[in-house]
Design an enzyme around this catalytic site. Structure first.
Site, PDB file in Angstrom:
ATOM      1  CG  HIS A 310      47.072  19.517  -8.671  1.00 37.69           C
ATOM      2  ND1 HIS A 310      48.259  19.218  -8.216  1.00 37.69           N
ATOM      3  CD2 HIS A 310      46.532  20.218  -7.629  1.00 37.69           C
ATOM      4  CE1 HIS A 310      48.667  19.661  -6.991  1.00 37.69           C
ATOM      5  NE2 HIS A 310      47.621  20.289  -6.753  1.00 37.69           N
ATOM      6  CG  ASP A 368      42.982  24.797  -5.180  1.00 35.32           C
ATOM      7  OD1 ASP A 368      43.049  24.807  -4.234  1.00 35.32           O
ATOM      8  OD2 ASP A 368      44.060  24.400  -6.143  1.00 35.32           O
TER       9      ASP A 368
END
Length: 434
Positions: A310, A368
């Site tokens: 991330h 995600d």
């Protein structure tokens, strides 16, 4: 608590001239150097592409420490909110700053529930789109169009109208999202059901059909509610910054949220979970994973591991741990254990959590990765993933917009630039141009 100016300051020296820049401290997190008067004092701007080292505002809403893997809404850890509360409680917290009492929550839940229906003429608005229109295109247009239907709540200088607009969007955007989905698959719209909670109502609007009774699966509804909570806000990301800068011009709240949705549509932002599923589809089968992993590790390869790591979190994404649990619960409930794509996902997860290559680079599965798998198992097509993200993030955008409107230091957004084009030159008549 507002930012505090420290007794210390930073000194910038250019060509023998020194400029004192005040330093401010927040409640937690790094101090900031105030460059607000730098141009007036020195004639210079700062240069920060992507504003990755620039604080654009003061905010009391969300705090992130990417290195430590911390995400907090109004000081509350995301883990506690997602496990102990529900999405509408989180909405109340983000909007008003405190967790609601039992009475306050009951009133708030009822208020949102009773605003879920949209103006009947909105259904005609949808008929102007092609059936194969991307749901996000429909969302950008339909949310922006709310200002034409609810112009009694567009005066940003009226606190009551701002609050009404906020409730309307939290309540109606899920309805519009479900309508966008139904329209693209050629099914009739399903009206909201006031007896259901937020997530269950949304699932019914998406998956029910008039010809038979639909029963909401409580395991799936709970997982969806958790997804909404985990995505409710994420500090000054691209779409939130877009909402704030649109709002800084005095634009109506519906237009500001539509702008946020447009920004979220970008594959580098809200489309990350869709990209993760596309990667899984390209891998195809579990036996092809070793070949894929080899390409990921090859410095000369352009293959990227989507859904891992991330930009902000350099540690494990705190939302991913919660999403992992919900993902496994949904897979167990839906019996999707035999799905080849999901089998690939689970094997990739196993490798990423055990292979030293990924551990050293902190390429952990992120939110995600898990949310994409979970939503697919629930029955949502990939084209709806970003729409669901928008449903969840609506309350964060509205909270940030409302905070910005009430900030006396807020100015219209006007970033500067480093100009690298042609220097001044004179116009040449077209007949004399080479």
């Amino acid at each position: 608590m507002d930012a505090k100016t420290n007794t210390k300051s930073a000194t910038l020296t250019v060509d023998g001239k020194s400029f004192e820049l005040p330093i401010h401290s927040g409640t937690v997190g790094p101090d900031v150097i105030d460059i607000g008067k730098l141009y007036a004092q020195s004639g210079m701007f700062t240069y920060d592409p992507g504003f990755t080292s620039t604080g654009s505002c003061q905010s009391k809403i969300t705090y992130i420490d990417g290195d430590a893997g911390i995400l907090e809404y109004r000081g509350y850890p995301i883990e506690q909110l997602a496990e102990k509360g529900d999405f509408l409680e989180t909405c109340y917290l983000l909007l008003y700053g405190e967790l609601p009492t039992k009475a306050q929550k009951a009133k708030f839940d009822a208020l949102v529930t009773n605003h879920t229906m949209v103006h009947d003429q909105m259904s005609r608005f949808f008929q102007g789109f092609r059936r194969d229109a991307h749901p996000m295109a429909v969302m950008v247009a339909s949310v922006g169009a709310l200002a034409a239907f609810y112009h009694d709540s567009t005066d940003i200088n009226d606190p009551k109208q701002r609050d009404i607009a906020s409730i309307r969007m939290i309540a109606k955007i899920p309805t519009l999202a479900a309508m966008a989905y139904k329209y693209t698959i050629g099914q009739p719209f399903v009206y909201p059901t006031n007896s259901l909670d937020f997530a269950a109502n949304f699932m019914k609007m998406c998956f029910a059909v008039p010809c038979e009774e639909y029963k909401v699966n409580p395991v799936l509804a709970k997982a969806l509610d958790k997804i909404f909570t985990l995505h409710a806000d994420h500090e000054q990301n691209a779409s939130t910054s877009t909402v704030r800068i649109a709002g800084s011009s005095g634009a109506n709240p519906f237009a500001c949220i539509a702008a946020g949705i447009a920004c979220l549509w970008g594959p580098a932002h809200g489309g990350a979970n869709e990209a993760a599923l596309q990667m899984l589809a390209e891998i195809g089968t579990v036996d092809k994973i070793p070949e894929f992993i080899a390409k990921v590790k090859d410095k000369n390869s352009s293959v990227r591991l989507m859904g891992f790591g991330h930009r902000v979190y350099k540690n494990y994404d705190p939302r991913a741990k919660l999403m992992q649990q919900a993902c496994h619960e949904v897979l167990k409930e839906t019996g999707h254990g035999g799905d080849e794509m999901l089998a690939v996902a689970m094997e990739l997860e196993k490798i990423a959590l055990s292979d030293q290559y990924f551990i050293d680079r902190k390429l952990y599965p992120n939110v995600d990765f898990y949310s994409g798998i979970t939503l697919k198992a629930m029955g949502f097509p990939t084209s709806m993933f970003t729409v669901l993200f928008a449903v969840a993030r609506t309350v964060g955008w509205i909270s940030q917009w409302s905070e910005m409107i009430g900030d006396p230091q807020q100015k219209i957004g006007r970033p500067r630039q480093l100009y690298t084009g042609a220097a001044r030159r004179d116009y040449v008549d077209i007949a004399k141009r080479a």
